[in-house]
Every structure is written in structure tokens, then in C-alpha cells.
Design an enzyme around this catalytic site. Sequence first.
Site, short mmCIF file in Angstrom:
data_model
loop_
_atom_site.label_atom_id
_atom_site.label_comp_id
_atom_site.label_asym_id
_atom_site.label_seq_id
_atom_site.Cartn_x
_atom_site.Cartn_y
_atom_site.Cartn_z
N GLU A 1 -47.43 -14.98 43.98
CA GLU A 1 -48.20 -15.78 44.95
C GLU A 1 -47.87 -15.32 46.37
O GLU A 1 -48.74 -15.20 47.23
CB GLU A 1 -47.85 -17.26 44.82
CG GLU A 1 -48.40 -17.91 43.57
CD GLU A 1 -47.96 -19.36 43.50
OE1 GLU A 1 -48.75 -20.23 43.83
OE2 GLU A 1 -46.78 -19.60 43.13
N HIS B 1 -67.31 -11.11 37.45
CA HIS B 1 -67.58 -12.46 37.98
C HIS B 1 -66.60 -13.48 37.40
O HIS B 1 -66.92 -14.67 37.32
CB HIS B 1 -69.02 -12.91 37.68
CG HIS B 1 -70.06 -11.89 38.03
ND1 HIS B 1 -70.75 -11.91 39.23
CD2 HIS B 1 -70.51 -10.80 37.36
CE1 HIS B 1 -71.59 -10.88 39.27
NE2 HIS B 1 -71.44 -10.19 38.15
N LYS C 1 -42.67 -27.73 35.74
CA LYS C 1 -43.34 -26.62 36.40
C LYS C 1 -42.56 -25.32 36.39
O LYS C 1 -41.35 -25.31 36.56
CB LYS C 1 -43.64 -26.96 37.88
CG LYS C 1 -44.72 -27.98 38.10
CD LYS C 1 -46.11 -27.57 37.62
CE LYS C 1 -46.70 -26.43 38.42
NZ LYS C 1 -47.05 -26.83 39.78
#
Length: 463
Positions: free
Chosen positions: A290, A156, A283
Site C-alpha cells: 500500500e 476492466h 486484520k
Amino acid sequence: MTKLWGGRFSGTTDALMAEFQDSMSFDVRLWDADIRGSMAYAVALAQAGIITDDEATQLVTGLQQVHAEFADGHFEIKPDDEDIHTAVERRLKEVAGNVAGKLHTGRSRNDQIATDLRLFAQSEIQNLQSKIGLLQAALLAQAQTHVETLMPGYTHLQRAQPITFAQWCLSYFWAFTRDVERLDDCARRTAVLPLGSGALAGNPFAIDRAALAQTLGFERVSMNSLDGVSDRDFVAELLFCCTLIGTHLSRMAEDLVIYSSAEFGFVTFDDAYSTGSSLMPQKKNPDAIELARGKSGRLTGNLVALLTTLKGLPMTYDKDLQEDKPPLFDSVDTLNITLPVTAGAVRTLRVNVARMAGALDPSMLATDVAEYLVRKGVPFREAHHLSGQAIALSEQRSIAMSDLSDDDWRNLSTHFGPDVRSVFNFAQSVASRDVTGGTSPRAIREQIDQASLWLSKHELLRS
Ligand code: ARG
């Protein structure tokens, strides 16, 4: 040049209709399969006595020239080449003369395209398998380095029990073994030769289909001509295989996106597999994985597109079947780049061992506390309850479970002795899960041996 099917027509095709039905733009990539199939067919026609050996030689020589033109990139596509079959035959006539008109005897583009696509699919299956092998090798190498690297395991997405990073790496390794084996299975059903099915009713010239199958590397011939020309199960199966590979890639990518975030900081991607932001100078984005996650969407889409096309098609060939190729090409192209990029990202991944260890929390050993009681004869249900009470107490006091005092433990149950403290050792917890498949370093070494054996048995790393 006139159309292959032009005899009964007096009017011309509407320009937009011609463009609409044109498949040359995508089926051109079947050139190698198409020409190999035609060479074998020319020989089969001669063996059946339909053309002379000399004519077969002229056809094969001409086809070799057309093949060479494709191979060196000089084949010129003409506006009237509506598909790869038309283009090859048109060019064959230019180089070999009128004998080219004999090649298509008894054959239809229906059994021809089915043959071409099966040849193509077979070589793509092998290609995909070896690319999966690259990724598996990268996962295995990381596992070998991190047999004892502790990290939280999640259910979970909540901290559950300590595991090793090797165990995480190998979990995906095994998922990819199933993908390779599934492709093997798909290959068996793809290696069925439809050539000789004609348009739908079978070849009238007693060509030796078994010999054709052998020449072209098929395992057997199709048993029913109607099924032979219309069966695209092999495409659907291959697209499903691609979809599940994509699903595995996507899940693995999702883990790594999470693990590479500043909040987790478990892993760092090499610059080679990251990009920056045009706006935010700080960044570093995990674009490679991705995209691996994102591209799983189109793989699923391609599978659904083909299944939807196939559903409701009447026996036998229907032009709808031309729509089998774009999804197939797209799925194999997608994986042919996604797999090696992902392999590179995994191979060069830096593992931040201290961050992983730092994310372990003593409460993740609550199960071990219950197991400690079980080893003292307490039934597991009761042990689970007592350990839960210890957690509740530590939360109430805002201290770690491992900081409860001897008195605290004894007040919970007389079964707790001062030795309960020794339970709070993550490495020991991991080592205790020592069954085959468990996360103990010994069990992992066993897994690594099995994984290496599997890789060498499947000969995926030949290149
Ligand atoms: N371009 C066609 C396809 O991809 C080739 C087969 C055409 N057959 C036909 N009867 N028109 O399916």
C-alpha cells in the site's frame, strides 16, 4: 568566518534571510562528490600552471583529511557554512592554511554545484538500477515457480481469459527492464562535465577539461558554458525515471492489494511485510505494498515541482536552481527503500494456487469457443456471435456454459459438434496461446530464458 562572497558587502545578512538561503541542511550529502571534484580541480590548476605542484599536493592532502572527517562522521558543521562548498573550503583552510584560498581559482559555485549534482546523480542511477534488479529477481523467481499456475486474467478488472501467474509476474518484470534502460539513457546525458564553465562564461585559465572529465568519470565535457551551469535536464529526467518506476510499482501494488483481499484470496503476504490493526484483532493489512502505491504520489510531485521551478528561468544560473536538490534527494530516497521492501514482499509472497484456479469460470472460454468455430471455417465475426448466443442461453438457464447440452449447441449452429465440450479446459486454453509473448507454459519458459539473459546482461545482481 566571512562569506565566500563578502568583499563587496558592508552590512550583514538578515538572520531569517541567512536561514532562508541556507542549503547546507540538504546539500551536505554531496560532500563526497564536492571533495572529489575539488581534488581533481586542484590537480587541473597545477597542470595549467596556475598553482605549483606542491600547492596542489597540499590542497589534495587537506581535502583528503576533510573527506576522512566526513566519512567517519566527525565533520563539524559551523553556523556560517551556508552550503557544502563553503563548509569544505572553510575546513580546508583550517587544515591546510592559506593555500586553500587558491582552490577556487577560475571556478564558481555554479559549475561546482552542477558537477557535484551530476556525480551524485550518476552513482544514484546505478544504485537504483541494482535495486530494481532485486525486485526483478523476485518476480522472476515467482514466475519460475508458477509457470503452470492458472488464474483469471482481467481487462476492466472483469474476468477476461485464463492466464498463468507467471505471465502476470513477468508483465511487471518487462516494465522494469524499460525503467533500467531508461536510467541508462539518462546516465549518458548526466555524464557530461560542466566544470570549467566558471560562473557562466568559461574558465580563463586554460584548464584541461577533458582530463578533468576523465579523472571524474564523465564521458564528455559540456559544449557551452551558459548551458553547462544552468542545465538541469538530467535532474528532470532522473525524476521522470523515478516517477515511472513509482507508477509501475503502484500498479503492481494495486493488483496485489486486490489479489490479497479475502474476496480474491489469490495471494498472502508474509507477516514480515504486513501489519495489524490497533482496533480489529483479525486484520492483516498489506501495508508494504500500500505504501509502495502511496509513495508514487510524492515521486510525481517531485517531478512536477522541479519542472515548475525550471520553467521560465532566465539564462544562466539562478538561485531557484538550489530547489533542484530536495526533490531529487527525496525521490531517490523514496525508491531506495520502496524497491527493496517491495522486492521482499514479492519474494515471500504465498500464492494460493487453488483460489486462483477456483476463480476461473467456463464463460472465460467463450473466446475459445469462437476459436473452435474458426478452426471449422466459420468467419470470426459469426463465430463470436454464436459463442455470445451460447453465453446468453447459459445465463438464461442459470447454468455454466460448459453444461449446455449437445442439442443446445446443435440448435445454435450445426457447426457445433459434441467435441465442443473439449474446449472447456483452462490449461488447454492457456497452452494454445503459444506465440512468443503468449501465456502458454512453453512461451513462458522462453520468456523466462529471455528475462534471465536480460538480467545477466545488465549485471544487476552483482551484489
Ligand atoms: N547552494 C547553491 C545551489 O544549490 C550552490 C550554488 C550557489 N551559487 C551561487 N551563485 N550562489 O545551487
